[in-house]
Scaffold this motif. Sequence first.
Motif, PDB file in Angstrom:
ATOM      1  N   TYR A  95       0.901  -1.274  -0.093  1.00 15.43           N
ATOM      2  CA  TYR A  95       0.102  -0.093   0.008  1.00 15.43           C
ATOM      3  C   TYR A  95       0.921   1.218   0.030  1.00 15.43           C
ATOM      4  O   TYR A  95       0.310   2.321  -0.078  1.00 15.43           O
ATOM      5  CB  TYR A  95      -1.063  -0.040   1.265  1.00 15.43           C
TER       6      TYR A  95
ATOM      7  N   GLU B 255       0.514   3.290  -3.259  1.00 16.12           N
ATOM      8  CA  GLU B 255      -0.901   4.005  -3.177  1.00 16.12           C
ATOM      9  C   GLU B 255      -0.885   5.349  -2.291  1.00 16.12           C
ATOM     10  O   GLU B 255      -1.554   6.226  -2.531  1.00 16.12           O
ATOM     11  CB  GLU B 255      -1.673   2.872  -2.946  1.00 16.12           C
TER      12      GLU B 255
ATOM     13  N   ARG C 277       1.164   8.089  -3.716  1.00 20.18           N
ATOM     14  CA  ARG C 277       0.011   8.520  -5.035  1.00 20.18           C
ATOM     15  C   ARG C 277      -0.918   9.613  -4.653  1.00 20.18           C
ATOM     16  O   ARG C 277      -0.972  10.743  -4.975  1.00 20.18           O
ATOM     17  CB  ARG C 277      -0.542   7.343  -5.928  1.00 20.18           C
ATOM     18  N   ASN C 278      -1.617   9.216  -3.410  1.00 20.26           N
ATOM     19  CA  ASN C 278      -2.592  10.118  -2.857  1.00 20.26           C
ATOM     20  C   ASN C 278      -1.936  11.275  -2.164  1.00 20.26           C
ATOM     21  O   ASN C 278      -2.599  12.305  -2.491  1.00 20.26           O
ATOM     22  CB  ASN C 278      -3.343   9.363  -1.565  1.00 20.26           C
TER      23      ASN C 278
ATOM     24  N   LYS D  27      -3.559   9.954 -11.741  1.00 26.71           N
ATOM     25  CA  LYS D  27      -5.124   9.668 -11.321  1.00 26.71           C
ATOM     26  C   LYS D  27      -5.436   8.217 -11.286  1.00 26.71           C
ATOM     27  O   LYS D  27      -6.336   7.862 -10.828  1.00 26.71           O
ATOM     28  CB  LYS D  27      -6.279  10.440 -12.209  1.00 26.71           C
ATOM     29  N   THR D  28      -4.472   7.197 -11.996  1.00 25.53           N
ATOM     30  CA  THR D  28      -4.674   5.893 -11.889  1.00 25.53           C
ATOM     31  C   THR D  28      -4.449   5.202 -10.697  1.00 25.53           C
ATOM     32  O   THR D  28      -3.367   5.367 -10.301  1.00 25.53           O
ATOM     33  CB  THR D  28      -3.816   5.299 -13.301  1.00 25.53           C
ATOM     34  N   ARG D  29      -5.439   4.345 -10.279  1.00 22.30           N
ATOM     35  CA  ARG D  29      -5.301   3.827  -9.007  1.00 22.30           C
ATOM     36  C   ARG D  29      -3.917   2.666  -9.072  1.00 22.30           C
ATOM     37  O   ARG D  29      -3.842   2.042  -9.899  1.00 22.30           O
ATOM     38  CB  ARG D  29      -6.439   3.044  -8.475  1.00 22.30           C
ATOM     39  N   SER D  30      -3.190   2.674  -8.203  1.00 23.65           N
ATOM     40  CA  SER D  30      -1.934   1.646  -8.053  1.00 23.65           C
ATOM     41  C   SER D  30      -0.816   1.923  -8.921  1.00 23.65           C
ATOM     42  O   SER D  30      -0.075   1.225  -9.249  1.00 23.65           O
ATOM     43  CB  SER D  30      -2.463   0.402  -8.122  1.00 23.65           C
ATOM     44  N   ILE D  31      -0.918   3.185  -9.620  1.00 26.86           N
ATOM     45  CA  ILE D  31       0.085   3.261 -10.835  1.00 26.86           C
ATOM     46  C   ILE D  31       1.389   3.723 -10.198  1.00 26.86           C
ATOM     47  O   ILE D  31       2.657   3.505 -10.497  1.00 26.86           O
ATOM     48  CB  ILE D  31      -0.297   4.622 -11.602  1.00 26.86           C
TER      49      ILE D  31
ATOM     50  N   GLU E 295       4.014   2.512  -8.071  1.00 24.71           N
ATOM     51  CA  GLU E 295       4.589   1.227  -7.337  1.00 24.71           C
ATOM     52  C   GLU E 295       5.619   1.537  -6.085  1.00 24.71           C
ATOM     53  O   GLU E 295       6.128   2.628  -6.058  1.00 24.71           O
ATOM     54  CB  GLU E 295       5.416   0.487  -8.521  1.00 24.71           C
TER      55      GLU E 295
END
Length: 75
Positions: A8, A11, A14-15, A36-40, A42
């Motif tokens: 996680y 992610e 990213r947020n 904006k793509t979830r889990s992009i 890494e």
Amino acid sequence: ENMCSGMYLGEIVRNILIDLTKRGFLFRGQISETLKTRSIFETKFLSQIESDRLALLQVRSILQQLGLDSTCDDS
């Protein structure tokens, strides 16, 4: 525990990047569609960024992969 939390971390970062960008602190306030793509983002990116000392070449490369137009300050 490390395996689960490691899944996680990307992610979470990213947020955080999205939040800081929306507030105008990063990337001139422009969020890329890729980010904006979830889990992009890494988790391995965090290790790469941490190991990238002064040149910031890996950091800039990762941000480019995410479609972000970054400045030196962003990196």
